[in-house]
Design a protein around this motif. Structure first.
Motif, short mmCIF file in Angstrom:
data_model
loop_
_atom_site.label_atom_id
_atom_site.label_comp_id
_atom_site.label_asym_id
_atom_site.label_seq_id
_atom_site.Cartn_x
_atom_site.Cartn_y
_atom_site.Cartn_z
N THR A 11 36.47 46.51 44.79
CA THR A 11 37.69 47.11 45.32
C THR A 11 38.70 46.05 45.74
O THR A 11 39.89 46.15 45.45
CB THR A 11 37.36 48.02 46.52
N ASP A 12 38.20 45.01 46.43
CA ASP A 12 39.10 43.93 46.85
C ASP A 12 39.72 43.24 45.64
O ASP A 12 40.91 42.87 45.67
CB ASP A 12 38.32 42.91 47.69
N TRP A 13 38.94 43.05 44.58
CA TRP A 13 39.45 42.41 43.37
C TRP A 13 40.53 43.27 42.73
O TRP A 13 41.57 42.77 42.28
CB TRP A 13 38.31 42.15 42.39
N MET A 14 40.30 44.57 42.71
CA MET A 14 41.31 45.47 42.16
C MET A 14 42.60 45.44 42.99
O MET A 14 43.71 45.47 42.45
CB MET A 14 40.76 46.90 42.08
N ARG A 15 42.45 45.38 44.30
CA ARG A 15 43.64 45.32 45.17
C ARG A 15 44.41 44.02 44.94
O ARG A 15 45.65 44.01 44.94
CB ARG A 15 43.22 45.44 46.63
N GLU A 57 50.30 42.20 40.18
CA GLU A 57 51.09 42.87 39.15
C GLU A 57 52.20 43.74 39.72
O GLU A 57 53.02 44.30 38.96
CB GLU A 57 50.17 43.74 38.28
N GLY A 58 52.23 43.88 41.05
CA GLY A 58 53.26 44.69 41.66
C GLY A 58 53.09 46.18 41.44
O GLY A 58 54.07 46.93 41.35
N VAL A 59 51.82 46.62 41.32
CA VAL A 59 51.52 48.04 41.14
C VAL A 59 50.57 48.48 42.25
O VAL A 59 50.16 47.68 43.09
CB VAL A 59 50.88 48.31 39.75
N THR A 60 50.21 49.75 42.26
CA THR A 60 49.31 50.24 43.30
C THR A 60 47.85 50.06 42.90
O THR A 60 47.52 49.89 41.71
CB THR A 60 49.55 51.74 43.57
N PHE A 61 46.99 50.13 43.92
CA PHE A 61 45.56 50.10 43.67
C PHE A 61 45.15 51.24 42.75
O PHE A 61 44.33 51.07 41.83
CB PHE A 61 44.78 50.19 44.99
#
Length: 256
Positions: free
Chosen positions: A191-195, A201-205
């Motif tokens: 989850t932390d890596w995805m965040r 990338e300037g997008v949401t989780f």
């Protein structure tokens, strides 16, 4: 599925190793857990009733002591699960300094040499009984290369082919050797890596999570329990005619 069997789980720290110990105990196995960090083993032992044996899997003397201790305690060893997680630091070969090169070798030693040592000292007890199951945790990365992960990939690829060799060597003695190859496993680390990727990338989780899961056939990320159940199947008598196999637990991520 594992009633009255004696199982060793190496690499039994927080995460998958802990889940494996718990679920195997719930299936009726007497479990011994091994890892370098004694405090982590104490937690697992307390919640699953496991025998804790602090062990560095890259040290032959310590691994031999592990096998001897478990056999002396329970009188047999039916299952060995090699789940030591060597970690990875995601570095390109062009950026590897001498310190990282030493770490690269350590990762491969933990994954491949550590698995070999555990098999070397546990397998004789299985051969003497004419039965046993060894399940080695590899990874999707053992067959699919990703930039910056050569240490982890090389270590797990070594385990993959080592398992094939040992399956051929030990099969005539009634000992099966198989692999379970997870992809991503749902966890705080993932989850932390995805965040982090989302922020970069300037997008949401949610955008990142949706993009990643949409690339998987099952549209979901495997859990520790999913992986552990696959291990338990291969360890059990339900897989008596299965050896030299790899069971992929990645939601279809590898082929999509």
């Amino acid at each position: 599925m594992l009633r009255d069997k004696v199982a060793i789980v190496t690499g039994a720290g927080p995460g998958l190793g802990r889940t494996l110990a718990r679920l195997m105990a719930e299936q009726g196995a007497k479990v011994a857990v091994a890892a370098r960090t004694a405090s982590a083993l104490e937690v697992i032992a307390a919640e699953s009733g496991a025998l804790a044996v602090p062990t560095d899997v890259t040290d032959a003397g310590q691994v031999q002591h592990l096998a001897e201790t478990v056999h002396a305690t329970f009188g047999r060893i039916d299952v060995l699960v090699n789940a030591a997680f060597p970690g990875t630091h995601r570095k390109n070969v062009l950026d590897m300094d001498p310190a990282y090169l030493a770490r690269w070798r350590e990762v491969v030693d933990i994954a491949t040499y550590g698995t070999l040592l555990a098999c070397r000292y546990v397998a004789p007890y299985m051969v003497a009984r004419g039965s046993g199951s060894i399940v080695n945790l590899t990874s999707m990365s053992s067959r699919v290369g990703y930039a910056g992960r050569s240490d982890y990939a090389a270590g797990k690829a070594g385990v993959h082919l080592l398992s094939h060799c040992l399956a051929d060597e030990l099969g005539p003695h009634g000992v099966r050797v198989n692999c379970v190859a997870p992809g991503w496993i749902a966890s705080d680390v993932l989850t932390d890596w995805m965040r982090t990727r989302a922020a970069d990338e300037g997008v949401t989780f949610e955008d990142i999570h949706s993009r990643d899961t949409e690339a998987m056939a099952l549209r979901r990320i495997a859990t520790e329990e999913d992986v552990a159940r696959a291990v338990i199947f291969l360890a059990s008598d339900l897989a008596q005619a299965t050896t030299g196999a790899t069971l992929d637990v990645n939601g279809g991520q590898q082929f999509t």
